[in-house]
Design an enzyme around this catalytic site. Structure first.
Site, PDB file in Angstrom:
ATOM      1  N   ASP A 298      -8.439   5.961  -8.159  1.00 54.54           N
ATOM      2  CA  ASP A 298      -9.063   4.641  -8.299  1.00 54.54           C
ATOM      3  C   ASP A 298     -10.580   4.720  -8.172  1.00 54.54           C
ATOM      4  O   ASP A 298     -11.247   3.684  -8.027  1.00 54.54           O
ATOM      5  CB  ASP A 298      -8.500   3.665  -7.265  1.00 54.54           C
ATOM      6  CG  ASP A 298      -8.793   4.077  -5.830  1.00 54.54           C
ATOM      7  OD1 ASP A 298      -9.303   5.196  -5.615  1.00 54.54           O
ATOM      8  OD2 ASP A 298      -8.519   3.277  -4.913  1.00 54.54           O
TER       9      ASP A 298
ATOM     10  N   THR B 150      -7.641   8.348  -0.341  1.00 58.02           N
ATOM     11  CA  THR B 150      -7.192   7.143   0.349  1.00 58.02           C
ATOM     12  C   THR B 150      -6.223   7.581   1.433  1.00 58.02           C
ATOM     13  O   THR B 150      -5.318   8.370   1.166  1.00 58.02           O
ATOM     14  CB  THR B 150      -6.500   6.176  -0.619  1.00 58.02           C
ATOM     15  OG1 THR B 150      -7.444   5.733  -1.596  1.00 58.02           O
ATOM     16  CG2 THR B 150      -5.944   4.967   0.116  1.00 58.02           C
TER      17      THR B 150
ATOM     18  N   GLU C 151       0.806  -1.213   0.000  1.00 58.51           N
ATOM     19  CA  GLU C 151       0.000   0.000   0.000  1.00 58.51           C
ATOM     20  C   GLU C 151       0.845   1.271   0.000  1.00 58.51           C
ATOM     21  O   GLU C 151       0.441   2.288  -0.561  1.00 58.51           O
ATOM     22  CB  GLU C 151      -0.915   0.013   1.228  1.00 58.51           C
ATOM     23  CG  GLU C 151      -1.954  -1.093   1.259  1.00 58.51           C
ATOM     24  CD  GLU C 151      -3.095  -0.858   0.293  1.00 58.51           C
ATOM     25  OE1 GLU C 151      -3.458   0.314   0.079  1.00 58.51           O
ATOM     26  OE2 GLU C 151      -3.619  -1.838  -0.265  1.00 58.51           O
TER      27      GLU C 151
END
Length: 287
Positions: free
Chosen positions: A89, A94, A71
């Protein structure tokens, strides 16, 4: 290529010898002999160690580092509390140690928990906006200061603990519980956890539940009497197929050159030394 990122962890013995110095009753039997133990005798009992599952602190640390390598391209998962960006995405921002997303609801739940524990915190003013953008990739009401304020909140131990707790509640605990029910050891528990992190805990074909269902059509779980390696290969095949449905997840190296490597090596207990690659970068955790 970068030099491998490395962490060393203490090794774990496969067999534990326990020396018990005790005064036993005259009629007490020594294990394995059937005879009485003499007073003051030191009795050595061979205890076969139960393989540690992912809830053991050492194993959980390994799991956090493995996810962070994929990640955040780093083994230092604790440096990721302050992480935040839009990775394009379709999930909005995020952020944090597990990739909480403004568009999928888990970031909203996290901020609500943080407000409950720390009323009036720096993120509280964004709660209405987070509710509105949930389910979208919009930043409306969040820009331009939300990333800066997220990083400021990450300095608060209350926010860091909230991230830990939501990670466990939504992803880690359910994944490990299901893996245990399916008869999987530490590697399989991690495989489930990593899938839960990326795909979410839903039941549609590209969520964790759908991936597991697809795998079970190809192989039986150990709890059903199946072979653990065969089942995990089927699960990873289904996981790759799900990843390839999204452009943002098209690089499947976290499966191909990490989890599949551990499986081919027969490391079902996820014991170091571990060596893997993600996105072409090399990592290792040494015993």
């Amino acid at each position: 290529m970068k030099d491998p990122l490395t962490r060393r962890t203490p090794g774990r013995a496969a067999l534990l010898l326990v020396a018990v110095a005790a005064v036993l009753p005259a009629n007490a039997a020594v294990a394995g002999t059937g005879g009485p133990a003499a007073a003051g005798e030191t009795v050595k009992v061979a205890v076969e160690a139960v393989p540690a599952d992912l809830t053991y602190p050492e194993k959980k640390e390994i799991a956090m580092e493995l996810v962070s390598s994929a990640e955040n391209s780093s083994l230092d998962w604790k440096a990721q509390y302050k992480y935040i960006e839009d990775i394009d995405d379709g999930r909005g921002y995020t952020a944090g140690i597990i990739g909480f997303c403004s568009g999928t609801g888990d970031m909203l739940d996290l901020v609500e928990l943080y407000i409950a524990r720390r009323p009036g915190n720096v993120l509280a003013k964004y709660l209405p906006a987070l509710r509105k953008v949930n389910g979208t990739d919009s930043h409306r009401g969040l820009d331009p200061h939300f990333p800066k304020d997220w990083r400021a909140a990450a300095a608060d131990p209350v926010f860091r603990q909230a991230q830990n707790d939501e990670r466990d509640r939504v992803y880690f605990d359910p994944a490990v519980a299901q893996a245990r029910a399916d008869g999987l050891r530490a590697l399989g528990q991690f495989v489930y956890y990593d899938a839960m992190v990326m795909h979410g805990p839903g039941s549609d074909p590209v969520s964790f539940g759908g991936i597991r269902k697809a795998a079970m059509k190809k192989a039986r779980t150990p709890a059903q009497g199946g072979d653990e390696v065969a089942y995990l290969n089927a699960f990873l095949d289904a996981r790759k197929a799900a990843m390839k449905t999204e452009e943002a997840h098209g690089d499947t190296s976290r499966v191909d050159t990490a989890q599949r490597v551990f499986l081919k090596n027969g490391d079902l207990d996820l014991d170091p030394p571990l060596r893997w690659k993600v996105y072409g970068d090399s990592y290792q955790i040494l015993g």
